[in-house]
Scaffold this motif. Sequence first.
Motif, short mmCIF file in Angstrom:
data_model
loop_
_atom_site.label_atom_id
_atom_site.label_comp_id
_atom_site.label_asym_id
_atom_site.label_seq_id
_atom_site.Cartn_x
_atom_site.Cartn_y
_atom_site.Cartn_z
N LEU A 123 0.83 -1.21 0.00
CA LEU A 123 0.00 0.00 0.00
C LEU A 123 0.86 1.26 0.00
O LEU A 123 0.64 2.18 -0.79
N ASN A 124 1.84 1.28 0.89
CA ASN A 124 2.71 2.46 0.97
C ASN A 124 3.49 2.67 -0.31
O ASN A 124 3.64 3.81 -0.77
N HIS A 164 5.20 6.02 -4.03
CA HIS A 164 6.15 6.02 -5.14
C HIS A 164 5.53 5.84 -6.52
O HIS A 164 6.21 6.06 -7.52
N HIS A 165 4.27 5.41 -6.59
CA HIS A 165 3.71 5.08 -7.90
C HIS A 165 2.34 5.71 -8.15
O HIS A 165 1.58 5.24 -8.99
N GLY A 166 1.99 6.76 -7.42
CA GLY A 166 0.77 7.51 -7.69
C GLY A 166 -0.42 7.05 -6.89
O GLY A 166 -0.89 7.73 -6.00
N SER A 167 -0.94 5.87 -7.20
CA SER A 167 -2.11 5.34 -6.50
C SER A 167 -2.32 3.89 -6.91
O SER A 167 -1.69 3.39 -7.84
N MET A 168 -3.22 3.23 -6.22
CA MET A 168 -3.56 1.85 -6.56
C MET A 168 -4.14 1.78 -7.97
O MET A 168 -3.86 0.85 -8.72
N ALA A 204 -2.76 -0.43 -11.00
CA ALA A 204 -3.64 -1.42 -11.64
C ALA A 204 -3.70 -1.20 -13.14
O ALA A 204 -3.62 -2.16 -13.93
N GLU A 205 -3.83 0.05 -13.53
CA GLU A 205 -3.90 0.38 -14.96
C GLU A 205 -2.60 -0.02 -15.67
O GLU A 205 -2.62 -0.63 -16.73
N ARG A 206 -1.46 0.30 -15.05
CA ARG A 206 -0.16 -0.01 -15.64
C ARG A 206 0.06 -1.53 -15.75
O ARG A 206 0.67 -2.01 -16.69
N MET A 207 -0.46 -2.29 -14.77
CA MET A 207 -0.28 -3.74 -14.77
C MET A 207 -1.37 -4.48 -15.54
O MET A 207 -1.31 -5.70 -15.65
N TYR A 223 -14.77 0.43 -10.90
CA TYR A 223 -14.91 1.87 -10.96
C TYR A 223 -13.69 2.57 -10.37
O TYR A 223 -13.18 2.17 -9.34
N SER A 224 -13.29 3.64 -11.00
CA SER A 224 -12.23 4.48 -10.45
C SER A 224 -12.90 5.61 -9.67
O SER A 224 -14.11 5.80 -9.75
#
Length: 190
Positions: free
Chosen positions: A63-64, A69-73, A77-80, A88-89
Motif C-alpha cells: 500500500l505504501n 512512489h507510484h501515484g495510486s492503486m 492497476a492500470e499499468r499492470m 470503478y475508479s
Amino acid sequence: RHGGYHAAAELCGLPRADGRRRRGWRDAAVLERELERYIEQNGTQGVMPSHVELQVAGRWDLLNAMHRHHGSMHLVAERMGLRLRHGYSFRDWLEFENLDRELRCFVADAGLDPTRMPSSLQLRSAGRYDLHCAIQLHCGFYQVARRMGLRCDRGFDVGADLDAEELEDGEEDGDAVVAVAPGRAQDVAL
C-alpha cells in the motif's frame, strides 16, 4: 534520526518481525513482482486487491509503495493491466448514475428490500467500502436515498415518523416536515 524503526533494527542486527526484507519500492518492477506474488497467493488473477484486503493481510508495504512512489492503486492497476475489484475508479464514482446503478445491483444481489437504502453496516459487512465512500461523495446516505427515491431507516424519510393527523395538520398550516438528519425534523414553509 536513524532512518525509522526498520533501519534502526537493521543497524542493531535484528530481523524484521514479519520476516520481509526492505525492497526497492521505488522500482516499478519490484512492486509489480510483489503484487503479482500476493495476487497469486491470495487474490483473484487479473484483479487488483482492494485497499482493505491489503490492510487485513498486513501488506502495508504494498500500500505504501503504491501511494508513495507510484501515484495510486488505480494507476498501478492500470499499468499492470489489472481490473479494479468493482470496476470503478474515483472519477467514475463522481457520476451519480454509476452510484445509482451499482447500488441497485448490490441491493438486488444481496436480496435486500429494493425500496430501502442499504445501511452503512450492510455495505461494510459485504466489503463494499467503494459504495460507502461513493455515497459519502454524494452528500451521504440521506441525500443519495432521496435522489434514488429510496426510504431510509431511523426517521430519514420525509414523514416517516409522522402519523396521518400530523401530516394533515402541517399541510393545513402551510408547513411541511422535512427530515434533515437522523431523528431531527425541520419545519419548512411551502
